[in-house]
Design an enzyme around this catalytic site. Structure first.
Site, PDB file in Angstrom:
ATOM      1  N   THR A  37      -5.545  -5.388  25.941  1.00  0.00           N
ATOM      2  CA  THR A  37      -4.977  -6.656  25.756  1.00  0.00           C
ATOM      3  C   THR A  37      -3.701  -6.746  26.442  1.00  0.00           C
ATOM      4  O   THR A  37      -2.676  -5.735  26.165  1.00  0.00           O
ATOM      5  CB  THR A  37      -5.076  -6.843  24.156  1.00  0.00           C
ATOM      6  N   GLY A  63      -3.551  -1.823  15.743  1.00  0.00           N
ATOM      7  CA  GLY A  63      -3.140  -1.850  14.290  1.00  0.00           C
ATOM      8  C   GLY A  63      -4.138  -2.898  13.665  1.00  0.00           C
ATOM      9  O   GLY A  63      -4.965  -3.178  14.126  1.00  0.00           O
ATOM     10  N   ILE A  67      -7.334  -5.121  14.742  1.00  0.00           N
ATOM     11  CA  ILE A  67      -8.681  -5.169  13.981  1.00  0.00           C
ATOM     12  C   ILE A  67      -9.342  -6.357  13.522  1.00  0.00           C
ATOM     13  O   ILE A  67     -10.153  -6.749  13.813  1.00  0.00           O
ATOM     14  CB  ILE A  67      -8.689  -4.042  12.886  1.00  0.00           C
ATOM     15  N   ASN A  68      -8.281  -7.142  13.114  1.00  0.00           N
ATOM     16  CA  ASN A  68      -8.454  -8.693  12.666  1.00  0.00           C
ATOM     17  C   ASN A  68      -8.978  -9.371  13.903  1.00  0.00           C
ATOM     18  O   ASN A  68      -9.905 -10.029  13.936  1.00  0.00           O
ATOM     19  CB  ASN A  68      -7.261  -9.173  12.003  1.00  0.00           C
ATOM     20  N   ASP A 215     -18.917  -5.775  -1.790  1.00  0.00           N
ATOM     21  CA  ASP A 215     -19.413  -6.139  -2.997  1.00  0.00           C
ATOM     22  C   ASP A 215     -19.363  -7.654  -3.363  1.00  0.00           C
ATOM     23  O   ASP A 215     -19.570  -8.386  -4.151  1.00  0.00           O
ATOM     24  CB  ASP A 215     -18.701  -5.803  -4.313  1.00  0.00           C
ATOM     25  N   GLU A 268      -1.374 -11.260  10.548  1.00  0.00           N
ATOM     26  CA  GLU A 268      -0.933 -12.504  11.034  1.00  0.00           C
ATOM     27  C   GLU A 268      -0.766 -13.520  10.350  1.00  0.00           C
ATOM     28  O   GLU A 268      -1.263 -13.933   9.200  1.00  0.00           O
ATOM     29  CB  GLU A 268      -2.294 -12.999  11.969  1.00  0.00           C
TER      30      GLU A 268
END
Length: 296
Positions: A37, A63, A67-68, A215, A268
């Protein structure tokens, strides 16, 4: 063998340990594509291109923010054509990976990301178009994680968030807001707001220590007091009972404020006066170790 795509944060493009781990997997016969990226939006574009590569797994190498970005792009794909998520933790805090017991050793983490068992996990959706896989934090905690200098992160790692927080205690200001959800209503001034799909934020602080990622619920924890803050933060981050810490679990919640407040979604920032946050159960498949404590 099915193809795998590694989306690598550009800061790690020259990481020799990553290059060695990729080579080792390729030597084993794994078809592993790598994309790096450069700017915001690259990860989403690479995820969308992955279908053309017949990819089974997309690995987020970076980081919590990386992942987000990858997880948010995955949930937008049709379920029938949605690769599993693998995680290669290369960030400062690595809060989600650490709490999932994903190894921080690059070669071990990459092996898990390619070969580990894929299990269904939840994501949290914010205002219909934003997501977090780990946690949303508001109040003082948000200001710490968004303002901690990069140089301090590089030197101290996850501890930098806590140390920077101690340095910024003179700027503490509570956020006035109302929060409601199924069987829960609260209004007042909150110093720290934690909404956890995962358990920890800010470089290893267990803000939502009972959260699970499969859950169908979020753990909400609020720090509302005005007494000596260090003692209160100790209670929040250690999970100790404290009358000034309000907590509950719920599948969705709505937050309204008379002024803009900022939430940190896996690193973010998102600002506004109105937030609706809800769980998407079994949203994506993620390759996790057998000892992952976030699975119920």
């Amino acid at each position: 063998m099915p193809h795998t795509l590694l989306i690598l944060n550009g800061k790690e493009a020259g990481n020799q340990d990553v290059r060695n781990a990729v080579k080792n997997l390729r030597d084993e016969g794994v078809t592993l594509h790598v994309r790096v990226t450069w700017e915001q939006g690259d990860a989403k574009r690479y995820v969308n291109e992955a279908a053309a590569l017949a990819v089974e797994t997309i690995i987020a190498g970076g980081g919590d923010g990386t992942i987000n970005e990858v997880a948010s792009a995955l949930i937008a794909l049709p379920e029938s054509n949605r690769p599993s998520l693998g995680i290669l933790p290369l960030g400062t805090a690595n809060d989600f990976a650490t709490s999932c017991s994903i190894p921080l050793q690059i070669d071990h983490a990459l092996q898990l990301a390619v070969k580990g068992r894929a299990v269904a996990i939840d994501l949290a959706q914010v205002n219909d178009k934003h997501y977090f896989i780990n946690m949303a934090t508001g109040g003082f905690g948000t200001r710490i994680t968004t303002e901690t200098p990069e140089k301090l992160k590089a030197v101290l790692g996850g501890a930098s968030y806590f140390i920077h927080g101690l340095m910024r205690m003179d700027t503490i200001k509570a956020d006035s807001c109302e929060i409601r959800g199924p069987g829960f209503e609260w209004s007042g001034d909150a110093l720290v707001i934690g909404i956890g799909n995962g358990r920890q934020a800010g470089g290893g602080q267990p803000l939502c220590p009972d959260a699970l990622i499969n859950d169908g619920l979020l753990q909400l924890r609020l720090l509302i007091a005005e007494e000596l803050l260090p003692a209160l933060l100790t209670s929040v981050f250690s999970g100790e009972k404290n009358k000034n810490v309000i907590e509950t679990t719920l599948p969705w919640l709505e937050i309204t404020a008379p002024h803009d407040i900022t939430f940190n979604l896996d690193g973010e920032p998102l600002s506004g006066k109105n937030f609706r946050i809800e769980v998407i159960p079994n949203a994506i498949q993620c390759r996790l170790p057998p000892n992952c404590e976030l699975l119920g």
